[in-house]
Design an enzyme around this catalytic site. Sequence first.
Site, short mmCIF file in Angstrom:
data_model
loop_
_atom_site.label_atom_id
_atom_site.label_comp_id
_atom_site.label_asym_id
_atom_site.label_seq_id
_atom_site.Cartn_x
_atom_site.Cartn_y
_atom_site.Cartn_z
N CYS A 122 0.80 -1.24 0.00
CA CYS A 122 0.00 0.00 0.00
C CYS A 122 0.83 1.28 0.00
O CYS A 122 0.38 2.30 -0.52
CB CYS A 122 -1.01 0.01 1.14
SG CYS A 122 -0.27 -0.04 2.77
N CYS A 130 -3.45 -2.42 -0.93
CA CYS A 130 -2.45 -3.37 -0.42
C CYS A 130 -2.10 -4.45 -1.45
O CYS A 130 -1.21 -5.26 -1.22
CB CYS A 130 -2.96 -4.01 0.87
SG CYS A 130 -3.31 -2.78 2.15
N LYS A 196 -6.51 -8.66 11.11
CA LYS A 196 -6.36 -7.23 10.88
C LYS A 196 -7.72 -6.69 10.47
O LYS A 196 -8.24 -7.02 9.41
CB LYS A 196 -5.32 -6.98 9.79
CG LYS A 196 -5.13 -5.51 9.51
CD LYS A 196 -3.98 -5.28 8.57
CE LYS A 196 -3.87 -3.81 8.24
NZ LYS A 196 -2.81 -3.56 7.27
N LYS A 249 -4.86 -6.74 15.35
CA LYS A 249 -4.67 -5.32 15.11
C LYS A 249 -5.98 -4.66 14.71
O LYS A 249 -6.64 -5.20 13.83
CB LYS A 249 -3.63 -5.19 14.00
CG LYS A 249 -3.41 -3.82 13.49
CD LYS A 249 -2.45 -3.89 12.34
CE LYS A 249 -2.45 -2.55 11.66
NZ LYS A 249 -1.78 -2.58 10.42
N SER A 275 -1.87 3.47 15.33
CA SER A 275 -1.68 4.92 15.28
C SER A 275 -2.83 5.71 15.91
O SER A 275 -2.60 6.67 16.64
CB SER A 275 -1.48 5.36 13.83
OG SER A 275 -2.58 4.96 13.03
C1 PBG Z 1 -0.40 -1.55 5.86
C2 PBG Z 1 -0.50 -1.25 7.31
C3 PBG Z 1 -1.38 -0.39 7.98
C4 PBG Z 1 -0.99 -0.36 9.31
C5 PBG Z 1 0.09 -1.23 9.42
N1 PBG Z 1 0.36 -1.79 8.17
C6 PBG Z 1 -2.47 0.49 7.51
C7 PBG Z 1 -3.63 0.04 6.77
O1 PBG Z 1 -3.97 -1.13 6.66
O2 PBG Z 1 -4.27 0.95 6.24
C8 PBG Z 1 -1.61 0.47 10.39
C9 PBG Z 1 -0.78 0.73 11.58
C10 PBG Z 1 -1.23 1.83 12.44
O3 PBG Z 1 -2.33 2.40 12.28
O4 PBG Z 1 -0.47 2.17 13.35
N2 PBG Z 1 -1.35 -2.34 5.30
#
Ligand code: PBG
Length: 325
Positions: A122, A130, A196, A249, A275
């Site tokens: 991504c 992704c 995720k 996550k 984040s």
């Molecule tokens: C990539 C990825 C993401 C995160 C980690 N790897 C973002 C997403 O899926 O949009 C998020 C990590 C975070 O928010 O700290 N695919």
Amino acid sequence: MAFPATRLRRLRKSGVLRGMIRETELTPAHLMLPLFVQLGEGERTPVEAMPGVERLSISQTVAEAGEAQELGIPAVLLFGLPAEKDEQASGAYDDEGVVQLAVRALKEAHPKLVVVTDVCLCAYTSHGHCGVVLEDGTIDNDLSLELLAKTAISHAAAGADAVAPSDMMDGRVGALRSQLDAEGFKDVPIVAYSAKFASSFYGPFREAADSAPAFGDRRSYQMDPANAEEAVREALLDVEEGADVVMVKPALPYLDVVRRVKEATRVPVAAYNVSGEYAMVKAAASAGYIDERGVVLEALTGIRRAGADIVITYHAKEVAEWLRR
Ligand code: PBG
């Protein structure tokens, strides 16, 4: 008559038993620090929505990782910001790409630091998805797997200690495992982002990694926040395909999933305190609404108590400092 809990409480107060009967430990040894690596001139570029987090040049990444290691944090998780983006995400599997260069520099400077790389497309695709996007806007799962495996192999060749696929394409763990094995990287473990969720808590990260999708969203490949059974199935599938560590996550809204995945898989579990979770704490703390140290230590202890062996958090260095005092 006094109840057992009361008797224990008295001993706890005296301080004698507190450590002995504590069920959960939070130490720097459980933490993994995510780092955003960029090329070029900008040495450190602040990420607005994540106070205290910066995109770092390779030399600053080496410095930051060194400080983390000195604080007792054993591992970092690398995200790269490539020089250019294209439809094929070629920056992701370029042997001279930003992550590949950073891994080499890190392993040379800090051979004992565990360097884990995020494997996803991504941040490297012009559209920010992704995987590889077809003309009709859908994702080509199999073609995406090929590129993801190439990416993992180039990270391993650069010296990564583990690879962490975060793309959520179907079959990616098996594809990575068999191709890593075929290329001579049998010993490189896979930390799979197994559960995720399609989460609004990733917002600030997408600013940091410049990876917001240009159209649509990630709901066709990330999980529905309502589904815990499915998360357990995904994790079990990943273990079957060869995952060595499974990840949940985000962390705090999904502690039940952390517990269930731990109990179902019995493999090491990582939880990613993402984040948005970080940004909320920083915002409330800077407004004076909460005590940051207390809130963060309590939250991370909760993540550990739920069953996470590894906690991935942007607070890692601060936590290590607090715990040292
Ligand atoms: C990539 C990825 C993401 C995160 C980690 N790897 C973002 C997403 O899926 O949009 C998020 C990590 C975070 O928010 O700290 N695919």
